[in-house]
Design an enzyme around this catalytic site. Structure first.
Site, short mmCIF file in Angstrom:
data_model
loop_
_atom_site.label_atom_id
_atom_site.label_comp_id
_atom_site.label_asym_id
_atom_site.label_seq_id
_atom_site.Cartn_x
_atom_site.Cartn_y
_atom_site.Cartn_z
N PRO A 1 68.53 1.97 -12.89
CA PRO A 1 68.67 0.75 -13.85
C PRO A 1 68.87 -0.53 -13.10
O PRO A 1 69.41 -0.57 -11.97
CB PRO A 1 69.96 1.06 -14.52
CG PRO A 1 70.27 2.55 -14.46
CD PRO A 1 69.52 2.74 -13.10
N GLU A 2 68.06 -1.54 -13.55
CA GLU A 2 68.00 -2.97 -12.77
C GLU A 2 68.90 -3.96 -13.71
O GLU A 2 69.39 -3.48 -14.79
CB GLU A 2 66.38 -3.33 -12.73
CG GLU A 2 65.67 -2.38 -11.76
CD GLU A 2 64.23 -2.74 -11.65
OE1 GLU A 2 64.02 -3.96 -11.60
OE2 GLU A 2 63.47 -1.80 -11.44
#
Length: 275
Positions: free
Chosen positions: A2-3
């Protein structure tokens, strides 16, 4: 992994559910995490404390508690949270459960075990943990600009995509959004950072900000595992213009999207639009 948009999506959902809640008890379940978690130490640090805020810094979540205590959380590759009644079925890969007041349970599950749950003492109320001191500017805040990137890239021979993946240069950008931003800016991702002109950096900074804002509005991108606190997947995947589309036609010019490995990461680009 996840960014920024995915972590921001989770932060907003957790903030609505957790702020003001009192932690009554903690359970730690068997299974790996990047940093081992002691149930006794975790319980001693958080039990009886009320949750004051849920903040994000880069790809980390900071849950601040009363008494300058905080939880520093990272989702790793496959981590996700749930908030609901304690009676709800616990997932197989649940690693930590915080039992809250008003009959709620907050759970962290992580099938692959690359996530992180740490306790930190803050220097002052509202401060960030010392562990995050080396991170660069937030790309959705005013301190981030083309000038910021130009300064960081001055004299650097590394690929421009590798530069913007450096969390000390810009916080929260990962492989997906770096590829998309380079495409929007018309910059080939392997171009040497030192070779970019000021106008290139301005276009790239604007593209980073735009793609992240759009992804946050869509609840992030789900390539394989990401889901939010309610179990929903991100919707930005349908807007990806280059990432994961090697061999497909460019949506702007029709040329074939190509893949190239840069600094050990797959990068996607259009040879016509990115010159």
């Amino acid at each position: 992994m996840p960014e920024l948009p995915e972590v921001e999506t989770v932060r907003r959902a957790l903030a609505c559910r957790l702020v003001g809640r009192l932690i009554r008890a903690v359970r730690v379940f068997p299974g790996p995490l990047r940093t081992p978690v002691s149930e006794a130490a975790l319980a001693a640090a958080v039990t009886g404390r009320r949750i004051l805020s849920v903040r994000r810094r880069a790809k980390y979540l900071v849950v601040e508690l009363e008494g300058r205590q905080a939880l520093l959380l990272h989702l790793g590759m496959t981590g996700h949270f749930q908030v609901g009644p304690p009676s709800a079925a616990r997932e197989k890969h649940t690693r930590v459960e915080w039992q809250l007041d008003r009959g709620l349970a907050w759970r962290y599950a992580d099938p692959r075990g690359f996530g992180q749950v740490r306790v930190c003492t803050l220097a002052a109320a509202g401060a960030l943990p010392d562990a995050l001191a080396g991170l660069g500017p937030e790309p959705l805040e005013g301190a981030f600009s083309g000038a910021t990137l130009a300064t960081a890239g001055q004299g650097r021979r590394c690929a421009v995509k590798a530069l913007i993946l450096d969390q000390a240069v810009v916080a929260g950008v990962g492989n997906i959004y770096a590829s998309e931003a380079c495409f929007r800016a018309g910059v080939r991702p392997w171009r040497a950072a030192a070779a970019l002109k000021r106008r290139d950096w301005e276009r790239l900074a604007a593209a980073i900000r735009a793609v992240l804002e759009e992804a946050v509005a869509c609840g992030g991108t789900t390539i394989s595992d990401f889901r939010d606190v309610d179990g929903r997947t991100g919707r930005f995947d349908v807007r990806l213009q280059v990432y994961g589309r090697d061999g497909e036609p460019c949506q702007l010019c029709g040329d074939r999207i190509r893949r190239r490995v840069i600094a050990g990461r797959s990068s996607f680009y259009c040879p016509h639009c990115q010159k």
